[in-house]
Design a protein around this motif. Structure first.
Motif, PDB file in Angstrom:
ATOM      1  N   GLY A 264       5.441 -13.433   0.108  1.00 39.35           N
ATOM      2  CA  GLY A 264       4.984 -12.964   1.414  1.00 39.35           C
ATOM      3  C   GLY A 264       4.893 -11.469   1.592  1.00 39.35           C
ATOM      4  N   GLY A 265       5.058 -10.686   0.524  1.00 38.35           N
ATOM      5  CA  GLY A 265       5.063  -9.233   0.665  1.00 38.35           C
ATOM      6  C   GLY A 265       3.673  -8.627   0.742  1.00 38.35           C
ATOM      7  N   CYS A 266       3.563  -7.500   1.443  1.00 38.51           N
ATOM      8  CA  CYS A 266       2.326  -6.725   1.521  1.00 38.51           C
ATOM      9  C   CYS A 266       2.670  -5.251   1.332  1.00 38.51           C
ATOM     10  CB  CYS A 266       1.630  -6.904   2.867  1.00 38.51           C
ATOM     11  SG  CYS A 266       1.100  -8.587   3.253  1.00 38.51           S
ATOM     12  N   LEU A 267       1.986  -4.598   0.383  1.00 36.46           N
ATOM     13  CA  LEU A 267       2.186  -3.176   0.090  1.00 36.46           C
ATOM     14  C   LEU A 267       0.847  -2.554  -0.286  1.00 36.46           C
ATOM     15  CD1 LEU A 267       5.416  -2.986  -2.149  1.00 36.46           C
ATOM     16  CD2 LEU A 267       5.089  -1.813   0.043  1.00 36.46           C
ATOM     17  N   SER A 268       0.733  -1.263  -0.082  1.00 40.93           N
ATOM     18  CA  SER A 268      -0.441  -0.552  -0.576  1.00 40.93           C
ATOM     19  C   SER A 268      -0.342  -0.401  -2.091  1.00 40.93           C
ATOM     20  CB  SER A 268      -0.536   0.824   0.072  1.00 40.93           C
ATOM     21  OG  SER A 268       0.494   1.683  -0.418  1.00 40.93           O
ATOM     22  N   ALA A 269      -1.463  -0.044  -2.712  1.00 32.64           N
ATOM     23  CA  ALA A 269      -1.461   0.159  -4.164  1.00 32.64           C
ATOM     24  C   ALA A 269      -0.487   1.268  -4.549  1.00 32.64           C
ATOM     25  CB  ALA A 269      -2.873   0.489  -4.650  1.00 32.64           C
ATOM     26  N   ARG A 270      -0.492   2.368  -3.799  1.00 35.93           N
ATOM     27  CA  ARG A 270       0.426   3.470  -4.119  1.00 35.93           C
ATOM     28  C   ARG A 270       1.878   3.053  -3.951  1.00 35.93           C
ATOM     29  NH1 ARG A 270      -2.392   8.728  -1.193  1.00 35.93           N
ATOM     30  NH2 ARG A 270      -4.153   8.948  -2.636  1.00 35.93           N
ATOM     31  N   ASP A 271       2.173   2.324  -2.874  1.00 38.11           N
ATOM     32  CA  ASP A 271       3.560   1.933  -2.647  1.00 38.11           C
ATOM     33  C   ASP A 271       4.010   0.857  -3.618  1.00 38.11           C
ATOM     34  OD1 ASP A 271       4.222   3.781  -0.713  1.00 38.11           O
ATOM     35  OD2 ASP A 271       3.708   2.478   0.974  1.00 38.11           O
ATOM     36  N   LEU A 272       3.093   0.009  -4.060  1.00 38.93           N
ATOM     37  CA  LEU A 272       3.461  -0.969  -5.082  1.00 38.93           C
ATOM     38  C   LEU A 272       3.782  -0.254  -6.389  1.00 38.93           C
ATOM     39  CD1 LEU A 272       3.902  -3.872  -5.927  1.00 38.93           C
ATOM     40  CD2 LEU A 272       1.436  -4.080  -6.355  1.00 38.93           C
ATOM     41  N   ALA A 273       3.025   0.793  -6.715  1.00 40.08           N
ATOM     42  CA  ALA A 273       3.341   1.593  -7.905  1.00 40.08           C
ATOM     43  C   ALA A 273       4.663   2.329  -7.719  1.00 40.08           C
ATOM     44  CB  ALA A 273       2.215   2.582  -8.190  1.00 40.08           C
ATOM     45  N   ARG A 274       4.940   2.774  -6.499  1.00 41.60           N
ATOM     46  CA  ARG A 274       6.251   3.386  -6.207  1.00 41.60           C
ATOM     47  C   ARG A 274       7.375   2.373  -6.429  1.00 41.60           C
ATOM     48  NH1 ARG A 274       3.303   6.224  -1.885  1.00 41.60           N
ATOM     49  NH2 ARG A 274       3.842   8.459  -1.855  1.00 41.60           N
ATOM     50  N   PHE A 275       7.153   1.139  -5.985  1.00 41.48           N
ATOM     51  CA  PHE A 275       8.138   0.074  -6.218  1.00 41.48           C
ATOM     52  C   PHE A 275       8.370  -0.101  -7.713  1.00 41.48           C
ATOM     53  CE2 PHE A 275       8.827  -4.665  -6.633  1.00 41.48           C
ATOM     54  CZ  PHE A 275      10.132  -4.673  -6.165  1.00 41.48           C
ATOM     55  N   GLY A 276       7.305  -0.056  -8.503  1.00 37.11           N
ATOM     56  CA  GLY A 276       7.441  -0.156  -9.950  1.00 37.11           C
ATOM     57  C   GLY A 276       8.260   0.969 -10.542  1.00 37.11           C
ATOM     58  N   GLN A 277       8.188   2.147  -9.935  1.00 41.49           N
ATOM     59  CA  GLN A 277       8.962   3.279 -10.433  1.00 41.49           C
ATOM     60  C   GLN A 277      10.466   3.065 -10.282  1.00 41.49           C
ATOM     61  OE1 GLN A 277       7.909   6.654 -11.869  1.00 41.49           O
ATOM     62  NE2 GLN A 277       6.559   4.956 -12.470  1.00 41.49           N
ATOM     63  N   LEU A 278      10.867   2.243  -9.324  1.00 42.32           N
ATOM     64  CA  LEU A 278      12.279   1.896  -9.178  1.00 42.32           C
ATOM     65  C   LEU A 278      12.798   1.245 -10.455  1.00 42.32           C
ATOM     66  CD1 LEU A 278      14.878   1.490  -7.524  1.00 42.32           C
ATOM     67  CD2 LEU A 278      13.773  -0.433  -6.376  1.00 42.32           C
ATOM     68  N   PHE A 279      11.975   0.434 -11.100  1.00 39.75           N
ATOM     69  CA  PHE A 279      12.340  -0.175 -12.380  1.00 39.75           C
ATOM     70  C   PHE A 279      12.193   0.838 -13.512  1.00 39.75           C
ATOM     71  CE2 PHE A 279      11.182  -3.630  -9.600  1.00 39.75           C
ATOM     72  CZ  PHE A 279      12.120  -4.608  -9.873  1.00 39.75           C
ATOM     73  N   ALA A 280      11.115   1.631 -13.468  1.00 33.23           N
ATOM     74  CA  ALA A 280      10.883   2.623 -14.520  1.00 33.23           C
ATOM     75  C   ALA A 280      12.014   3.640 -14.602  1.00 33.23           C
ATOM     76  CB  ALA A 280       9.556   3.339 -14.273  1.00 33.23           C
ATOM     77  N   ARG A 281      12.674   3.908 -13.470  1.00 27.31           N
ATOM     78  CA  ARG A 281      13.839   4.819 -13.443  1.00 27.31           C
ATOM     79  C   ARG A 281      15.115   4.108 -13.861  1.00 27.31           C
ATOM     80  NH1 ARG A 281      11.284   6.384  -8.442  1.00 27.31           N
ATOM     81  NH2 ARG A 281      12.768   5.045  -7.333  1.00 27.31           N
ATOM     82  N   GLN A 282      14.982   2.991 -14.540  1.00 26.57           N
ATOM     83  CA  GLN A 282      16.144   2.206 -14.989  1.00 26.57           C
ATOM     84  C   GLN A 282      17.014   1.768 -13.814  1.00 26.57           C
ATOM     85  OE1 GLN A 282      16.345   1.430 -18.251  1.00 26.57           O
ATOM     86  NE2 GLN A 282      14.542   2.678 -18.716  1.00 26.57           N
ATOM     87  N   GLY A 283      16.356   1.465 -12.696  1.00 25.61           N
ATOM     88  CA  GLY A 283      17.086   0.944 -11.539  1.00 25.61           C
ATOM     89  C   GLY A 283      17.660   1.996 -10.626  1.00 25.61           C
ATOM     90  N   CYS A 284      17.355   3.255 -10.832  1.00 24.77           N
ATOM     91  CA  CYS A 284      17.847   4.325  -9.951  1.00 24.77           C
ATOM     92  C   CYS A 284      16.890   4.524  -8.775  1.00 24.77           C
ATOM     93  CB  CYS A 284      18.001   5.635 -10.711  1.00 24.77           C
ATOM     94  SG  CYS A 284      19.370   5.649 -11.883  1.00 24.77           S
ATOM     95  N   ASP A 285      17.454   4.910  -7.618  1.00 27.62           N
ATOM     96  CA  ASP A 285      16.621   5.150  -6.446  1.00 27.62           C
ATOM     97  C   ASP A 285      15.965   6.523  -6.519  1.00 27.62           C
ATOM     98  OD1 ASP A 285      18.540   7.069  -5.704  1.00 27.62           O
ATOM     99  OD2 ASP A 285      19.430   5.814  -4.145  1.00 27.62           O
ATOM    100  N   ILE A 286      15.284   6.937  -5.467  1.00 26.20           N
ATOM    101  CA  ILE A 286      14.534   8.196  -5.483  1.00 26.20           C
ATOM    102  C   ILE A 286      15.450   9.414  -5.537  1.00 26.20           C
ATOM    103  CG2 ILE A 286      12.442   7.321  -4.392  1.00 26.20           C
ATOM    104  CD1 ILE A 286      13.510   8.317  -1.704  1.00 26.20           C
TER     105      ILE A 286
END
Length: 378
Positions: A264-286
């Motif tokens: 049920g989630g809705c995100l923009s393309a940029r924010d979905l890529a931002r969400f992916g960065q949460l994983f790319a940072r090995q689980g660290c926040d911003i």
């Protein structure tokens, strides 16, 4: 007093094809671009702080002809790739934008990976425990299944998810997700009632291939709600803060108030890529602070888990994510994919809307997954 003229909500009423109007082929593109307005009920959160993005010299990735084919496909909505806080590629279709919310469907399931991982880290959940230990009222379809089996899409029961079959159980599930109304004057089915009614569990300890069931996510959602010391809405807010969304994260709600993590989630393309960065940072926040259960995340990449069916057999379904050991992500019904390269730190969000009868094409989704892998690799 004269009664008002009324009509069943036209967006949520089911037609002859057993699909509500916003998910019928002729209306699906509008539906996916406006789902956050069309769901029966939604939760919307904004991040406390926004992850700013620089723009690198944008690449068209011309060396990947299949990417160009995807971007000129009638289904295409948008693509955004981020690496090290920089947008390295972004393109949107003429009728869409990079900052407008879009239905991300089953990519939403990655939230369950994060939430379950945190609950395991807090000692509140055991992977080998049976579902009935946390949900005593659960029906026979899940009572004897382990939490681990649900996370790996390794459960066999009577729930069916065949998008080409208009009578498949996954469409009935949509009532419990707040995506449609039942026919006539029938009451809306709660997520609890829907999951409790599933029957037919069959044990299978030596499973080699995943058996994809969104109902597994619904049950995990209920388990998380049962054991978590904070509401699921707070988990959603915490994830938004950790990702640093620019716009809003919208998620549909069941009649009994559960977030629809199954899609049920809705995100923009940029924010979905931002969400992916949460994983790319090995689980660290911003802020660079550990947020995810790092051992659960890293272990999910390397452990043995059921593979997806051909033509996506190069991916395994492990702890509610798709991975080959280097890349992780998730697909979404209708044409979505989030791919994260854990080696280069690149996250690529791809949004599209298939307008065939089923709203799904396995060959198309396999192509999307392979192209996103190539893009991240570049």
């Amino acid at each position: 007093m004269r009664p008002e003229r009324i009509v069943p909500n036209p967006d949520l009423t089911v037609g002859e094809d057993n699909k509500q109007r916003w998910n019928q082929p002729a209306h699906r593109r509008h539906g996916f671009h406006n789902a956050h307005h069309l769901f029966r009920r939604t939760l919307m959160v904004r991040a406390r702080n926004v992850m700013l993005l620089d723009t690198a010299p944008l690449s068209d990735f011309g060396g990947i002809p299949s990417l160009r084919n995807l971007m000129t496909h009638p289904a295409f909505s948008a693509i955004c790739c981020i690496q090290d806080g920089r947008i390295v590629m972004e393109v949107a279709a003429e009728d869409f934008s990079l900052t407008a919310p879009h239905s991300i469907q089953s990519i939403t399931k990655l939230h369950i990976h994060l939430i379950i991982g945190q609950l395991i880290d807090q000692g509140l959940l055991a992977l080998d425990a049976k579902v009935a230990e946390y949900l005593p009222d659960i029906g026979t379809g899940y009572s004897d299944a382990s939490v681990q089996a649900l996370l790996d899409m390794a459960v066999t029961n009577d729930f069916s998810e065949d998008y080409s079959d208009p009578n498949s159980d996954c469409y009935t599930e949509e009532i419990a997700l707040g995506w449609r109304l039942p026919k006539g004057k029938v009451a809306e089915t709660s997520l609890v009632a829907f999951t409790n009614a599933i029957t037919g569990f069959k044990p299978d300890k030596d499973r080699l291939q995943a058996e994809y069931k969104s109902a597994n996510t619904d049950v995990l959602t209920r388990i998380a709600a049962a054991v978590s010391p904070k509401p699921l809405a707070q988990h959603i807010e915490d994830i938004a803060d950790a990702a640093g969304y620019e716009g809003g994260f919208h998620i549909s709600l069941s009649p009994d108030g559960f977030p629809a993590f199954s899609g049920g989630g809705c995100l923009s393309a940029r924010d979905l890529a931002r969400f992916g960065q949460l994983f790319a940072r090995q689980g660290c926040d911003i802020h660079g602070t550990p947020f995810a259960n790092v051992s659960f995340l890293s272990g999910s990449l390397t452990r043995a888990a059921p593979s997806l069916a051909a033509p996506k057999e190069w991916l395994r379904y492990s702890n509610h994510m798709m991975t080959d050991g280097r890349f992780l992500g998730h697909a979404g019904y209708g044409g979505q994919f989030l791919m994260v390269d854990m080696q280069s730190g690149t996250s690529c969000a791809f949004l599209s809307v298939l307008q065939n009868d089923a709203g799904y094409d396995d060959a198309y989704m396999a192509q999307v997954a392979e192209v996103m892998r190539q893009v991240c690799d570049r």
